[in-house]
Design a protein around this motif. Structure first.
Motif, mmCIF file in Angstrom:
data_model
loop_
_atom_site.group_PDB
_atom_site.id
_atom_site.type_symbol
_atom_site.label_atom_id
_atom_site.label_comp_id
_atom_site.label_asym_id
_atom_site.label_seq_id
_atom_site.Cartn_x
_atom_site.Cartn_y
_atom_site.Cartn_z
ATOM 1 N N ARG A 1 3.672 -1.552 16.665
ATOM 2 C CA ARG A 1 3.203 -0.313 16.044
ATOM 3 C C ARG A 1 4.305 0.744 16.124
ATOM 4 O O ARG A 1 5.447 0.445 16.437
ATOM 5 C CB ARG A 1 1.910 0.163 16.722
ATOM 6 N N ASN A 2 3.933 1.986 15.876
ATOM 7 C CA ASN A 2 4.953 3.017 15.706
ATOM 8 C C ASN A 2 5.702 3.459 16.966
ATOM 9 O O ASN A 2 6.745 4.083 16.875
ATOM 10 C CB ASN A 2 4.328 4.263 15.066
ATOM 11 N N SER A 3 5.167 3.141 18.128
ATOM 12 C CA SER A 3 5.834 3.619 19.340
ATOM 13 C C SER A 3 7.151 2.891 19.624
ATOM 14 O O SER A 3 7.924 3.307 20.478
ATOM 15 C CB SER A 3 4.909 3.468 20.553
ATOM 16 N N THR A 4 7.380 1.794 18.892
ATOM 17 C CA THR A 4 8.667 1.107 19.046
ATOM 18 C C THR A 4 9.385 0.965 17.723
ATOM 19 O O THR A 4 10.537 0.551 17.678
ATOM 20 C CB THR A 4 8.506 -0.317 19.619
ATOM 21 N N SER A 5 8.672 1.289 16.662
ATOM 22 C CA SER A 5 9.250 1.060 15.350
ATOM 23 C C SER A 5 8.702 2.074 14.362
ATOM 24 O O SER A 5 7.528 2.005 13.999
ATOM 25 C CB SER A 5 8.899 -0.361 14.872
ATOM 26 N N ALA A 6 9.545 3.009 13.980
ATOM 27 C CA ALA A 6 9.084 4.076 13.093
ATOM 28 C C ALA A 6 8.568 3.517 11.775
ATOM 29 O O ALA A 6 7.770 4.140 11.084
ATOM 30 C CB ALA A 6 10.214 5.066 12.826
ATOM 31 N N THR A 7 9.000 2.322 11.471
ATOM 32 C CA THR A 7 8.601 1.756 10.174
ATOM 33 C C THR A 7 7.511 0.688 10.319
ATOM 34 O O THR A 7 7.241 -0.050 9.401
ATOM 35 C CB THR A 7 9.810 1.115 9.484
ATOM 36 N N ALA A 8 6.902 0.616 11.496
ATOM 37 C CA ALA A 8 5.842 -0.383 11.678
ATOM 38 C C ALA A 8 4.695 -0.093 10.729
ATOM 39 O O ALA A 8 4.455 1.068 10.381
ATOM 40 C CB ALA A 8 5.340 -0.340 13.114
#
Lengths: 349, 349
Positions: free
Chosen positions: A340-347
């Motif tokens: 999700r977004n906490s590791t990947s801005a593009t998740a």
DNA sequence: CTGAAAGCGCTTACAG
DNA sequence: CTGAAAGCGCTTACAG
């Protein structure tokens, strides 16, 4: 009109006993017991069965659990012991257990403070209730030693402790490996780890599995980059606040937490401290709690199959309590990473 | 070396009884009982007390709960019944209860499916355990009727049900009023409400209090703008998804949820549907769960004092179980609004 | 201060 | 098919 004595009487002797049913039905208490327990096959006449049934429903008789337990040597209670029962993760586990246990057993939860295991004395008091079976979540070896298991026991999420009892485990290593790979792919080289203070085996496995996989992927987790807190948002937030300055200086760009609850604390504190997520710091957890999809940002997490865990464990225990052998005393369920977004801005949100 | 028979023996007769202790100490079981229960004052000689204590610790004797309960007519178990035990809100309530109950009583949680109350049969089985006391969270009248309370009972968060038993209530109306005022100040005129499917009194109060205060502030909540779901993120998300198109068309600009869990579902679905929060839709809940500070956006919520609730209720029950009268059988704790980003883009984060 | 005995409510061989 | 009786482990008047 009821007289004063009658009222007094009905208040005083509220409890309906087998003897009262027997008197009303004109049979012995032995027959009442047989009927109440459905052990009539070839032992009680149709006539008496009907008589007793009528008396039971007329009087509203319920077999007394204490008397019955004492006579049988065992109660119908199944106790679920876990250091983290209030974790939302457990709601699903409990639902699974209930479903597989059915109506014959009553599930009771033993509660301790978050992350704590019952003391030796507590365990003995629990055993003094003569439970039909025990379900123990995320235990440590020490606790299992104390238990000195009398009767059926099934362990949940107890990796490496298979010698103590049948267990249902989670293959957290698989998800941990995926997580390490994911972080490595994103270019992280210095990662910190937030562990639990409990010496629970599952947390040791999560940590070791992640550390091993991290190393294999060229990620370094410095010895000062592992901290430990209770499973509590606030405690985790405070611990992170204290550790962050040094980590930042050491070039840490990602934090992995042993539970999502820990991760929420880090998330919260990072926001307060103005740390950009995931730009400046990536955050991930284990459990995939229902809230992880809606946190800000949404939380990358290793998904653990909670409902299945409860279902399988309850099923195994049930078999044991019914006197069967387990065909497969050790079961393992899969885990997998949810990005999700906490590791990947593009998740994908 | 132990012989095979000895091992067999030790396995078979694991349970240590008072008779075994008595034999070893050279006293009667009556004396053992007196010592084990700390009722020696003026009844047992120092000499025998020491003898029995030694025997108890040498043999590892623990008073059998079943036998003891049968003789006393009551166990040392306190059962906490609540339709929503896995709610994180309850973790704090439970911690409070444990603290106030102390070590003399064992707290066991009775679990049902989320939002469900135990059936009549379940209740009877619970009572058959002869609990020392009962704590009942967020009950409905129907359930309390079935209970036909034998023994000490304290209700938690049971507004309007004070007639059934001593209770500790939350002044949710106060927080609901603040919430209505807050939304009115922000210019909202059409508001929707997500209720629980359980007929629990606390949810009725939350709803009525909010609706009353909303009306007083010129806010309209249309009859089609109240939906009901189980206390579950997914169920709430689905219900909101189904309702949103009509609400949007009717000019709804804010949704109030009876629990934060419901609100997380709405939050989640709103994100998926691309609804701007709070710009296009403001969202608020009740409970102020720990996750509400970190959700995306952070969630405005009516804070309820969970730990105090557990502490007070446990304290009242303890007094009852010890045979005391309650000076104040009805207690009420305050609630208050916590404003966050889901209703106010400029809220302090 | 102490112990024999009754009793809590039920279940289960056992004898019939 | 049925019931009297023993027993599960403990506590509590009771008599001494």
């Amino acid at each position: 009109m009821e007289s004063a004595e009658q009222v007094q009487q009905s208040v005083r002797s509220r409890r309906i006993t087998a003897a009262m049913v027997a008197a009303r039905a004109g049979v012995s208490t032995a027959t009442v017991s047989l009927v109440a327990n459905g052990k009539t096959a070839g032992r009680v006449s149709e006539d008496n069965i009907a008589r007793v049934r009528d008396a039971i429903s007329e009087l509203g008789y319920v077999v007394d659990g204490i008397g019955s337990s004492l006579a049988k040597g065992v109660s119908s209670i199944v106790i679920l012991v876990s250091p983290d029962i209030s974790n939302p993760f457990f709601a699903k586990v409990i639902a699974g257990v209930r479903e597989s246990l059915g109506a014959d057993y009553q599930l009771l939860l033993s509660v301790t403070d978050a992350g704590e295991f019952p003391q030796a004395g507590d365990v003995r008091k629990l055993m003094a209730l003569r439970p039909a079976g025990l379900l123990v979540g995320a235990p440590n070896a020490e606790f299992l030693e104390e238990l000195s298991a009398a009767g059926p026991v099934v362990l949940l999420d107890a990796p490496g402790l298979e010698a103590y009892a049948p267990s249902v485990n989670l293959d957290v290593a698989h998800g941990a490996g995926e997580l390490a790979g994911h972080l490595a792919d994103a270019g992280h080289r210095q990662v910190a780890y937030v562990d639990s203070v409990t010496g629970t085996a599952t947390f040791a496995i999560r940590r070791e599995a992640f550390l091993d996989e991290a190393a294999a992927h060229g990620i370094s987790v410095g010895p000062g980059h592992i901290i430990r807190t209770t499973i509590d948002v606030g405690a985790s937030a405070a611990a992170f606040a204290a550790a962050w300055p040094a980590w930042q200086q050491a070039g840490v760009t990602a934090v992995v937490c042993c539970t999502d609850t820990h991760a929420y604390g880090v998330l919260q504190e990072a926001r307060v401290a103005g740390v950009q997520i995931p730009g400046q710091l990536a955050i991930a957890g284990f459990d995939d709690l229902p809230y992880s999809a809606t946190s800000n940002p949404s939380l990358t997490s290793v998904h653990l199959p909670a409902t299945s865990l409860g279902l399988k464990a309850g099923g195994q225990l049930r078999r044991l309590m019914e006197g069967h052998q387990l065909e497969q005393p050790q079961l393992t369920l899969e885990s997998s990473l949810v990005v999700r977004n906490s590791t990947s801005a593009t998740a994908p949100s």
